[in-house]
Design an enzyme around this catalytic site. Structure first.
Site, PDB file in Angstrom:
ATOM      1  CB  THR A 171      21.496 120.048  50.038  1.00  0.00           C
ATOM      2  OG1 THR A 171      22.308 118.855  50.116  1.00  0.00           O
ATOM      3  CG2 THR A 171      22.212 121.211  50.708  1.00  0.00           C
ATOM      4  CG  ASP A 184      21.696 114.569  57.397  1.00  0.00           C
ATOM      5  OD1 ASP A 184      20.587 115.160  57.393  1.00  0.00           O
ATOM      6  OD2 ASP A 184      22.719 115.067  56.884  1.00  0.00           O
ATOM      7  CG  HIS A 211       9.740 111.096  31.837  1.00  0.00           C
ATOM      8  ND1 HIS A 211      10.036 112.252  31.155  1.00  0.00           N
ATOM      9  CD2 HIS A 211       8.427 110.835  31.587  1.00  0.00           C
ATOM     10  CE1 HIS A 211       8.944 112.681  30.519  1.00  0.00           C
ATOM     11  NE2 HIS A 211       7.959 111.843  30.775  1.00  0.00           N
TER      12      HIS A 211
HETATM   13  C1  RB5 Z   1      24.828 118.276  57.166  1.00  0.00           C
HETATM   14  O1  RB5 Z   1      25.248 119.460  57.779  1.00  0.00           O
HETATM   15  C2  RB5 Z   1      24.663 118.488  55.680  1.00  0.00           C
HETATM   16  O2  RB5 Z   1      25.910 118.542  55.080  1.00  0.00           O
HETATM   17  C3  RB5 Z   1      23.846 117.374  55.080  1.00  0.00           C
HETATM   18  O3  RB5 Z   1      22.595 117.337  55.688  1.00  0.00           O
HETATM   19  C4  RB5 Z   1      23.568 117.450  53.604  1.00  0.00           C
HETATM   20  O4  RB5 Z   1      23.115 118.716  53.234  1.00  0.00           O
HETATM   21  C5  RB5 Z   1      24.637 116.958  52.719  1.00  0.00           C
HETATM   22  O5  RB5 Z   1      24.489 116.875  51.505  1.00  0.00           O
END
Ligand code: RB5
Length: 149
Positions: free
Chosen positions: A68, A8, A99
């Site tokens: 994340t 993304d 694993h």
């Molecule tokens: C986007 O701002 C963020 O929410 C996305 O990249 C991700 O971290 C979601 O899990």
């Protein structure tokens, strides 16, 4: 080896770095499912596109990046047959292959630095599934109904 890439907006820049890094390796063919800018998009689409390319046997592995690594790996893991591992270090990356027979590496661009991320990619791609006792556990992931409750 064929690898699908997806990200993304939060993962776009790291995805581009991974793409540039892996494009130097002759044995690797890349398919980039986007996104192609830092403009805000929704991560599930990219998780699903990369997951589908694995299930369709278009590629061997996928690499997904979001802020994340959490949202995009959760989305990919909704697809039957996908085992996406969100890794923050090289040990997790190696063990996810050895694993768990992970077929997608997920990374958090806001969690791991670029140099570490490339090391994680290397570790993921060079490790192999060990099978044996791990095979039956991986098979158990795909149960249609949980019979524990
Ligand atoms: C986007 O701002 C963020 O929410 C996305 O990249 C991700 O971290 C979601 O899990």
């Amino acid at each position: 080896m064929k690898i699908a890439l997806g990200a993304d907006h939060g993962g776009y820049e790291l995805k581009e770095k991974i793409k540039q890094y892996l494009s130097m390796r002759k044995e690797i063919e890349l398919i980039d499912f986007g996104t192609n800018s830092t403009e805000s998009v929704d991560y599930p689409k990219y998780g699903h596109l990369v997951a589908k390319s694995i299930i369709d046997k278009e590629v061997d592995y996928g690499i997904l990046v979001c802020g994340t690594g959490i949202g995009i790996s959760i989305a990919a893991n909704k697809i039957k047959g996908i085992r996406a591992a969100n890794c923050t270090n090289t040990t997790m990356a190696r063990l996810s292959r050895q694993h768990n027979d992970a077929n997608i590496l997920a990374l958090g661009a806001r969690i791991v630095g670029d140099v570490l991320a490339l090391d994680i990619v290397d570790e993921f791609l060079s490790a192999s599934f060990e099978g044996g006792r791990h095979q039956k556990r991986v098979d158990q992931i795909e149960i249609e109904e949980c019979n524990l409750f």
